[in-house]
Design a protein around this motif. Structure first.
Motif, mmCIF file in Angstrom:
data_model
loop_
_atom_site.group_PDB
_atom_site.id
_atom_site.type_symbol
_atom_site.label_atom_id
_atom_site.label_comp_id
_atom_site.label_asym_id
_atom_site.label_seq_id
_atom_site.Cartn_x
_atom_site.Cartn_y
_atom_site.Cartn_z
ATOM 1 N N PRO A 50 13.330 13.424 43.984
ATOM 2 C CA PRO A 50 12.491 13.481 45.196
ATOM 3 C C PRO A 50 11.082 12.952 44.971
ATOM 4 O O PRO A 50 10.488 12.370 45.884
ATOM 5 C CB PRO A 50 12.485 14.978 45.547
ATOM 6 C CG PRO A 50 12.879 15.686 44.310
ATOM 7 C CD PRO A 50 13.781 14.760 43.574
ATOM 8 N N SER A 51 10.545 13.120 43.755
ATOM 9 C CA SER A 51 9.189 12.598 43.522
ATOM 10 C C SER A 51 9.177 11.079 43.572
ATOM 11 O O SER A 51 8.236 10.474 44.101
ATOM 12 C CB SER A 51 8.629 13.096 42.186
ATOM 13 O OG SER A 51 9.358 12.588 41.092
ATOM 14 N N LYS A 52 10.223 10.432 43.076
ATOM 15 C CA LYS A 52 10.277 8.969 43.140
ATOM 16 C C LYS A 52 10.463 8.482 44.569
ATOM 17 O O LYS A 52 10.004 7.395 44.930
ATOM 18 C CB LYS A 52 11.403 8.433 42.239
ATOM 19 C CG LYS A 52 11.227 8.749 40.760
ATOM 20 C CD LYS A 52 9.859 8.331 40.245
ATOM 21 C CE LYS A 52 9.659 8.714 38.784
ATOM 22 N NZ LYS A 52 9.487 10.169 38.559
ATOM 23 N N LEU A 53 11.136 9.281 45.410
ATOM 24 C CA LEU A 53 11.249 8.932 46.828
ATOM 25 C C LEU A 53 9.877 8.972 47.496
ATOM 26 O O LEU A 53 9.527 8.092 48.293
ATOM 27 C CB LEU A 53 12.194 9.908 47.531
ATOM 28 C CG LEU A 53 13.684 9.755 47.208
ATOM 29 C CD1 LEU A 53 14.452 10.995 47.636
ATOM 30 C CD2 LEU A 53 14.254 8.513 47.881
ATOM 31 N N LEU A 54 9.090 10.004 47.165
ATOM 32 C CA LEU A 54 7.733 10.106 47.714
ATOM 33 C C LEU A 54 6.874 8.947 47.217
ATOM 34 O O LEU A 54 6.113 8.339 47.978
ATOM 35 C CB LEU A 54 7.114 11.443 47.317
ATOM 36 C CG LEU A 54 5.845 11.849 48.056
ATOM 37 C CD1 LEU A 54 6.170 12.219 49.506
ATOM 38 C CD2 LEU A 54 5.165 13.010 47.354
ATOM 39 N N ILE A 55 7.019 8.629 45.935
ATOM 40 C CA ILE A 55 6.255 7.525 45.347
ATOM 41 C C ILE A 55 6.648 6.190 45.988
ATOM 42 O O ILE A 55 5.795 5.337 46.233
ATOM 43 C CB ILE A 55 6.471 7.480 43.819
ATOM 44 C CG1 ILE A 55 5.770 8.679 43.162
ATOM 45 C CG2 ILE A 55 5.953 6.182 43.217
ATOM 46 C CD1 ILE A 55 6.165 8.902 41.712
ATOM 47 N N ALA A 56 7.928 6.030 46.297
ATOM 48 C CA ALA A 56 8.380 4.782 46.926
ATOM 49 C C ALA A 56 7.732 4.606 48.300
ATOM 50 O O ALA A 56 7.313 3.507 48.670
ATOM 51 C CB ALA A 56 9.903 4.784 47.051
ATOM 52 N N ALA A 57 7.624 5.699 49.051
ATOM 53 C CA ALA A 57 6.950 5.626 50.349
ATOM 54 C C ALA A 57 5.479 5.251 50.164
ATOM 55 O O ALA A 57 4.935 4.408 50.888
ATOM 56 C CB ALA A 57 7.076 6.969 51.072
ATOM 57 N N ALA A 58 4.849 5.889 49.184
ATOM 58 C CA ALA A 58 3.433 5.614 48.910
ATOM 59 C C ALA A 58 3.233 4.172 48.448
ATOM 60 O O ALA A 58 2.255 3.511 48.815
ATOM 61 C CB ALA A 58 2.918 6.582 47.849
ATOM 62 N N GLU A 59 4.163 3.672 47.657
ATOM 63 C CA GLU A 59 4.063 2.299 47.156
ATOM 64 C C GLU A 59 4.193 1.298 48.303
ATOM 65 O O GLU A 59 3.545 0.241 48.288
ATOM 66 C CB GLU A 59 5.157 2.062 46.102
ATOM 67 C CG GLU A 59 5.070 0.717 45.392
ATOM 68 C CD GLU A 59 3.838 0.570 44.510
ATOM 69 O OE1 GLU A 59 3.512 -0.569 44.154
ATOM 70 O OE2 GLU A 59 3.196 1.595 44.176
ATOM 71 N N SER A 60 5.003 1.632 49.303
ATOM 72 C CA SER A 60 5.140 0.748 50.466
ATOM 73 C C SER A 60 3.802 0.579 51.174
ATOM 74 O O SER A 60 3.401 -0.532 51.539
ATOM 75 C CB SER A 60 6.171 1.328 51.450
ATOM 76 O OG SER A 60 7.453 1.355 50.860
ATOM 77 N N VAL A 61 3.091 1.696 51.362
ATOM 78 C CA VAL A 61 1.769 1.638 51.987
ATOM 79 C C VAL A 61 0.815 0.811 51.130
ATOM 80 O O VAL A 61 0.069 -0.040 51.631
ATOM 81 C CB VAL A 61 1.194 3.062 52.176
ATOM 82 C CG1 VAL A 61 -0.196 2.992 52.814
ATOM 83 C CG2 VAL A 61 2.121 3.916 53.029
ATOM 84 N N HIS A 62 0.871 1.058 49.835
ATOM 85 C CA HIS A 62 -0.032 0.380 48.900
ATOM 86 C C HIS A 62 0.179 -1.139 48.931
ATOM 87 O O HIS A 62 -0.787 -1.905 48.902
ATOM 88 C CB HIS A 62 0.221 0.933 47.498
ATOM 89 C CG HIS A 62 -0.787 0.509 46.477
ATOM 90 N ND1 HIS A 62 -2.153 0.699 46.642
ATOM 91 C CD2 HIS A 62 -0.637 -0.091 45.268
ATOM 92 C CE1 HIS A 62 -2.785 0.238 45.582
ATOM 93 N NE2 HIS A 62 -1.900 -0.250 44.739
ATOM 94 N N GLN A 63 1.441 -1.556 48.985
ATOM 95 C CA GLN A 63 1.735 -2.992 49.013
ATOM 96 C C GLN A 63 1.246 -3.636 50.309
ATOM 97 O O GLN A 63 0.745 -4.763 50.308
ATOM 98 C CB GLN A 63 3.245 -3.221 48.845
ATOM 99 C CG GLN A 63 3.785 -2.849 47.475
ATOM 100 C CD GLN A 63 3.157 -3.648 46.352
ATOM 101 O OE1 GLN A 63 2.735 -4.787 46.530
ATOM 102 N NE2 GLN A 63 3.060 -3.041 45.169
ATOM 103 N N ILE A 64 1.379 -2.913 51.426
ATOM 104 C CA ILE A 64 0.880 -3.442 52.706
ATOM 105 C C ILE A 64 -0.636 -3.612 52.648
ATOM 106 O O ILE A 64 -1.195 -4.613 53.108
ATOM 107 C CB ILE A 64 1.280 -2.516 53.871
ATOM 108 C CG1 ILE A 64 2.801 -2.527 54.057
ATOM 109 C CG2 ILE A 64 0.591 -2.931 55.169
ATOM 110 C CD1 ILE A 64 3.319 -1.474 55.008
ATOM 111 N N GLU A 65 -1.312 -2.619 52.045
ATOM 112 C CA GLU A 65 -2.775 -2.686 51.943
ATOM 113 C C GLU A 65 -3.229 -3.856 51.064
ATOM 114 O O GLU A 65 -4.289 -4.431 51.284
ATOM 115 C CB GLU A 65 -3.315 -1.368 51.382
ATOM 116 C CG GLU A 65 -3.197 -0.202 52.374
ATOM 117 C CD GLU A 65 -3.586 1.122 51.750
ATOM 118 O OE1 GLU A 65 -3.634 1.207 50.494
ATOM 119 O OE2 GLU A 65 -3.827 2.090 52.502
#
Length: 300
Positions: A50-65
């Motif tokens: 589950p932590s990697k799922l949360l990180i994947a969501a966060a990484e998506s935002v980071h890549q857009i930024e």
């Protein structure tokens, strides 16, 4: 009291316990596994997956930024829907847990004993008040649990551990993370990238598992460029409060990096201050097992 005689008894039905059970079954059919809580693994329920799922969501935002640096300009503002983020995390987490439970269901019912085991002597276990197990070999696979100062319990439900994060229905507005180890860093960074106001605090200056002073200094600098991290903070006070609008919050007063007293009010305090082994209630004092200074069996 039921009496059971086996070649191997495994205490714990998590990752290590399930692996030990299967390894033992390759050599003898006389194996039992004892579990007092829910079956499944820390990794699937509240850890890596589950932590990697949360990180994947966060990484998506980071890549857009970061996209504009590459000449790619997303139209409109980035909207982070916390409920949708957590809904996906929990859905996939439950799916992973389901795979583990499918494996558990394949284990014969007579090999699974429900309850908490305690040593009576080197080869004898008592499970709750219903079963005595005599085993030629006993495997301790009882895992660990989060550890934090007992006084923090005064924060009530405003104090959470990493397990609790993955039961959120929505993302909070603010979190203070204590413990810049692996768990604290990855959850702290992910929450920050998902729009949660995040401050990360530690003691002693340690950042992650890094041991080289130069690498640690660089890591500290890199994280601080993204969010507030003080790996050696002096906390003056931390208490639960009720705001004027009637909301339960935690007020933290600490000395900031400028040497000034700062007050920070957050929705939750996330304790990521380490883990302790679940060996303290096993009755190991009734055995001849050599223990270290923490009361944990020594391993070669």
């Amino acid at each position: 009291m039921k009496q059971v005689n086996v070649d191997v008894a495994v205490i714990g039905g998590g990752t290590a316990g399930l692996g030990s059970y299967r390894a033992a079954k390759a050599h003898t059919d006389s194996v039992v596994m004892i579990e007092g809580g829910p079956y499944s693994t820390t990794c699937a329920r509240v850890g890596c997956m589950p932590s990697k799922l949360l990180i994947a969501a966060a990484e998506s935002v980071h890549q857009i930024e970061k996209a504009p640096k590459f000449g790619i300009h997303p139209q409109g503002e980035i909207v982070i829907n916390g409920r949708e983020v957590m809904e996906r995390v929990k859905f996939e987490r439950d799916r992973f847990v389901g795979f583990v439970l499918e494996g558990v269901d394949e284990i014969p019912a007579e090999d699974k004993i429900s309850g908490y085991a305690k040593f009576l002597d080197d080869n004898t276990l008592q499970v709750d008040d219903h079963t005595i197990i005599n085993a030629k070999r006993i495997v301790i696979a009882t895992g660990s649990r989060p550890a934090y100062p007992a006084v923090w319990n005064e924060l009530g439900d405003r104090l959470i551990i990493n397990d609790d994060v993955f039961n959120w229905d929505d993302l909070p507005k603010s979190v203070a993370v204590f413990g810049p180890g692996v768990i604290g860093l990855e959850l702290g960074q992910a929450l920050h990238r998902l729009g949660v106001e995040t401050k990360l605090f530690g003691l002693g200056g340690q950042v992650g598992p890094v041991t080289d002073p130069e690498v640690m200094a660089y890591a500290n600098k890199a994280f601080n460029e993204e969010f507030y991290l003080d790996a050696d903070v002096k906390v003056e006070s931390m208490k639960r409060i009720t705001t004027e609008s009637g909301e339960d919050r935690v007020e933290i007063q600490f000395i900031n990096k400028q040497g000034e007293l700062e007050t920070n009010i957050v929705e939750y305090v996330l304790a990521a201050t380490g883990r302790r082994p679940n060996t303290d209630k096993l009755g190991l004092e009734n055995t001849s097992i050599e223990l270290d200074e923490r009361g944990v069996p020594t391993a070669d």
